[in-house]
Scaffold this motif. Structure first.
Motif, PDB file in Angstrom:
ATOM      1  N   ILE A   1      47.483 -11.727 -43.176  1.00 16.93           N
ATOM      2  CA  ILE A   1      47.184 -10.620 -44.092  1.00 16.93           C
ATOM      3  C   ILE A   1      46.477  -9.529 -43.302  1.00 16.93           C
ATOM      4  O   ILE A   1      45.519  -9.792 -42.572  1.00 16.93           O
ATOM      5  CB  ILE A   1      46.292 -11.067 -45.266  1.00 16.93           C
ATOM      6  N   ILE A   2      46.980  -8.298 -43.437  1.00 17.24           N
ATOM      7  CA  ILE A   2      46.299  -7.121 -42.893  1.00 17.24           C
ATOM      8  C   ILE A   2      45.735  -6.350 -44.078  1.00 17.24           C
ATOM      9  O   ILE A   2      46.479  -5.994 -45.002  1.00 17.24           O
ATOM     10  CB  ILE A   2      47.263  -6.218 -42.101  1.00 17.24           C
ATOM     11  N   ALA A   3      44.439  -6.093 -44.071  1.00 15.92           N
ATOM     12  CA  ALA A   3      43.803  -5.371 -45.173  1.00 15.92           C
ATOM     13  C   ALA A   3      43.230  -4.060 -44.665  1.00 15.92           C
ATOM     14  O   ALA A   3      42.438  -4.046 -43.716  1.00 15.92           O
ATOM     15  CB  ALA A   3      42.695  -6.224 -45.794  1.00 15.92           C
ATOM     16  N   GLY A   4      43.646  -2.965 -45.278  1.00 12.90           N
ATOM     17  CA  GLY A   4      43.172  -1.651 -44.859  1.00 12.90           C
ATOM     18  C   GLY A   4      43.811  -0.573 -45.703  1.00 12.90           C
ATOM     19  O   GLY A   4      44.517  -0.861 -46.668  1.00 12.90           O
ATOM     20  N   HIS A   5      43.579   0.658 -45.356  1.00 11.52           N
ATOM     21  CA  HIS A   5      44.156   1.789 -46.090  1.00 11.52           C
ATOM     22  C   HIS A   5      45.439   2.240 -45.385  1.00 11.52           C
ATOM     23  O   HIS A   5      45.386   2.739 -44.260  1.00 11.52           O
ATOM     24  CB  HIS A   5      43.170   2.957 -46.134  1.00 11.52           C
ATOM     25  N   ILE A   6      46.580   2.090 -46.024  1.00 11.22           N
ATOM     26  CA  ILE A   6      47.841   2.488 -45.394  1.00 11.22           C
ATOM     27  C   ILE A   6      48.378   3.806 -45.936  1.00 11.22           C
ATOM     28  O   ILE A   6      49.329   4.356 -45.378  1.00 11.22           O
ATOM     29  CB  ILE A   6      48.931   1.402 -45.541  1.00 11.22           C
ATOM     30  N   LEU A   7      47.778   4.315 -47.023  1.00 13.21           N
ATOM     31  CA  LEU A   7      48.266   5.572 -47.597  1.00 13.21           C
ATOM     32  C   LEU A   7      47.530   6.738 -46.942  1.00 13.21           C
ATOM     33  O   LEU A   7      46.351   6.974 -47.193  1.00 13.21           O
ATOM     34  CB  LEU A   7      48.054   5.595 -49.114  1.00 13.21           C
ATOM     35  N   GLY A   8      48.211   7.448 -46.098  1.00  9.60           N
ATOM     36  CA  GLY A   8      47.615   8.546 -45.372  1.00  9.60           C
ATOM     37  C   GLY A   8      48.362   8.768 -44.075  1.00  9.60           C
ATOM     38  O   GLY A   8      49.368   8.105 -43.796  1.00  9.60           O
ATOM     39  N   LYS A   9      47.863   9.690 -43.243  1.00  9.02           N
ATOM     40  CA  LYS A   9      48.566  10.037 -42.006  1.00  9.02           C
ATOM     41  C   LYS A   9      47.632  10.038 -40.801  1.00  9.02           C
ATOM     42  O   LYS A   9      47.878  10.718 -39.825  1.00  9.02           O
ATOM     43  CB  LYS A   9      49.226  11.409 -42.154  1.00  9.02           C
ATOM     44  N   GLY A  10      46.572   9.236 -40.876  1.00  7.30           N
ATOM     45  CA  GLY A  10      45.621   9.214 -39.784  1.00  7.30           C
ATOM     46  C   GLY A  10      45.879   8.093 -38.793  1.00  7.30           C
ATOM     47  O   GLY A  10      46.884   7.382 -38.852  1.00  7.30           O
ATOM     48  N   GLY A  11      44.917   7.930 -37.869  1.00  7.63           N
ATOM     49  CA  GLY A  11      45.059   6.924 -36.837  1.00  7.63           C
ATOM     50  C   GLY A  11      45.077   5.511 -37.372  1.00  7.63           C
ATOM     51  O   GLY A  11      45.815   4.652 -36.869  1.00  7.63           O
ATOM     52  N   ILE A  12      44.251   5.220 -38.399  1.00  4.02           N
ATOM     53  CA  ILE A  12      44.236   3.877 -38.970  1.00  4.02           C
ATOM     54  C   ILE A  12      45.589   3.539 -39.566  1.00  4.02           C
ATOM     55  O   ILE A  12      46.107   2.424 -39.397  1.00  4.02           O
ATOM     56  CB  ILE A  12      43.128   3.754 -40.034  1.00  4.02           C
ATOM     57  N   GLN A  13      46.185   4.503 -40.259  1.00  3.52           N
ATOM     58  CA  GLN A  13      47.491   4.254 -40.879  1.00  3.52           C
ATOM     59  C   GLN A  13      48.560   3.979 -39.824  1.00  3.52           C
ATOM     60  O   GLN A  13      49.398   3.088 -39.991  1.00  3.52           O
ATOM     61  CB  GLN A  13      47.895   5.453 -41.748  1.00  3.52           C
ATOM     62  N   SER A  14      48.511   4.720 -38.734  1.00  6.78           N
ATOM     63  CA  SER A  14      49.464   4.485 -37.647  1.00  6.78           C
ATOM     64  C   SER A  14      49.270   3.089 -37.061  1.00  6.78           C
ATOM     65  O   SER A  14      50.234   2.351 -36.825  1.00  6.78           O
ATOM     66  CB  SER A  14      49.280   5.545 -36.562  1.00  6.78           C
ATOM     67  N   HIS A  15      48.023   2.714 -36.838  1.00 10.17           N
ATOM     68  CA  HIS A  15      47.706   1.398 -36.275  1.00 10.17           C
ATOM     69  C   HIS A  15      48.233   0.274 -37.166  1.00 10.17           C
ATOM     70  O   HIS A  15      48.890  -0.663 -36.691  1.00 10.17           O
ATOM     71  CB  HIS A  15      46.193   1.287 -36.106  1.00 10.17           C
TER      72      HIS A  15
END
Length: 371
Positions: A4-18
């Protein structure tokens, strides 16, 4: 194995790319992956292309319902989401639960879940707490492992949050430009002093200091030819108005939001250097990796993990957070360019050897014991 990967995927930043590319790495390995995302104020229908990318990687995605109230810790909306994520974990029964970013709803559910799983936190920010209510304090008490986005971020997190177990460093995954676009083939060139074209590619928030940099043009104009600002945000209107009021629009320009894909690569590659005078709580901004991927040197303040980008990398300049230091570093980079001391080919190779898709994919799979 199930992750399970938990994080914010809605957006266009570095975290979303990762998160997107990490899910692809797991999918390529045949790992059953569930991505749990907090919705926040984003509308999933606005990010259908993002959700499709996860689906094409073989990952399931679940967008949690938003909190209706944010006034207290134990409000009904938060409790509802805790239980929502807890049930997902117990139904999926992951071997690894990887939390990326911040948010109580990322950290509390696996702690109250009856599922026995390896709890891993990836720090992609600076490692510095934002106060006693920072959700990352949960990591200290309950998680099994911490990974920092860079060695400096890992060290900072351990010191600031009192993490006494070993902590490793593992970079976040940028968009692998070497496979999603056609990278330029850098060539050695000399840029005459006073003619270098410099650019900022950034969200135009106050802590990124794009407006501050534009205000320093009198100190920059003798060794730069042009300064271009690419991005949007709170300071965009201020920057445009300042350029107009000072009558410097022939050499300092603000273009707003920049393109993606090959158009972005072609644009970035057209510059002699990029700048990032951010003083915020940065992790290790992926835009600097993108600059290196194109063989374009950069000057940046050494906040967060940025200083680690300069380790064994003579073609970039990272300096302490002091006003005169940054201006002096830009001047020095312009001089280096004019004397032919910047090796663009070497810089691109540094990226490919340390941060390319194949390298980071192998590193992540090895860390998760999948290789």
């Amino acid at each position: 194995m199930k992750v399970i990967i938990a994080g914010h995927i809605l957006g266009k930043g570095g975290i979303q790319s990762h998160l997107r590319w990490l899910a692809k790495a797991l999918g390529d390995k045949g790992v059953e992956t569930l991505v749990i995302s907090l919705r926040g104020d984003k509308r999933p229908e606005d990010y259908s292309h993002t959700l499709q990318a996860f689906e094409e990687s073989g990952a399931r995605t679940y967008i949690c319902t938003p909190d209706q109230s944010r006034n207290s810790f134990l409000d009904f909306g938060k409790i509802k989401r805790f239980l929502e994520v807890k049930n997902l974990i117990e139904e999926f029964l992951p071997d690894v639960y990887l939390a990326v970013g911040t948010g109580w709803n990322l950290f509390i559910p696996p702690l109250i879940s009856q599922s026995k799983t390896r709890l891993v936190f990836h720090e992609v920010m600076s490692g510095v707490p934002s106060g006693y209510r920072d959700s990352r304090w949960c990591v200290r008490w309950y998680f099994d492992e911490v990974i920092g986005q860079s060695p400096n971020v890992a060290k900072t997190f351990a010191q600031c949050f009192g993490w006494n177990k070993p902590v490793q460093s593992l970079p976040a995954m940028p968009e692998p430009l070497e496979i999603t676009a056609s990278l330029p083939k850098p060539v050695h060139k000399i840029v005459e002093l006073g003619t270098a074209k410099a650019a900022i590619f950034s969200r135009l928030a106050p802590h990124k200091q794009a407006f501050w940099l534009v205000q320093q043009w009198d100190l920059l104009k003798d060794f730069l030819g042009e300064l271009h600002i690419h991005g949007s945000g709170l300071e965009e209107a201020l920057i445009r108005e300042y350029i107009k009021s000072q009558g410097i629009g022939d050499r300092v320009k603000c273009f707003g939001r920049y393109p993606e894909g090959q158009a972005y690569i072609d644009l970035l590659s057209s510059y002699d250097l990029t700048l990032l005078p951010t003083i915020g709580a940065e992790g290790a901004p992926l835009v600097l990796l993108e600059s290196m991927a194109c063989g374009v040197p950069f000057v940046a303040y050494g906040v967060g993990g940025i200083s680690d980008y300069a380790t064994n990398n003579p073609d970039v300049l990272v300096v302490p957070v002091k006003e005169n230091e940054f201006i002096s570093a830009v001047k020095q980079m312009a001089i280096n360019l004019s004397q032919g001391e910047i090796d663009r080919i070497r810089l691109q190779q540094f990226y490919l050897q340390n941060y390319s898709w194949s390298v980071l994919k192998q590193s992540w799979l090895s860390y998760l014991c999948l290789q």
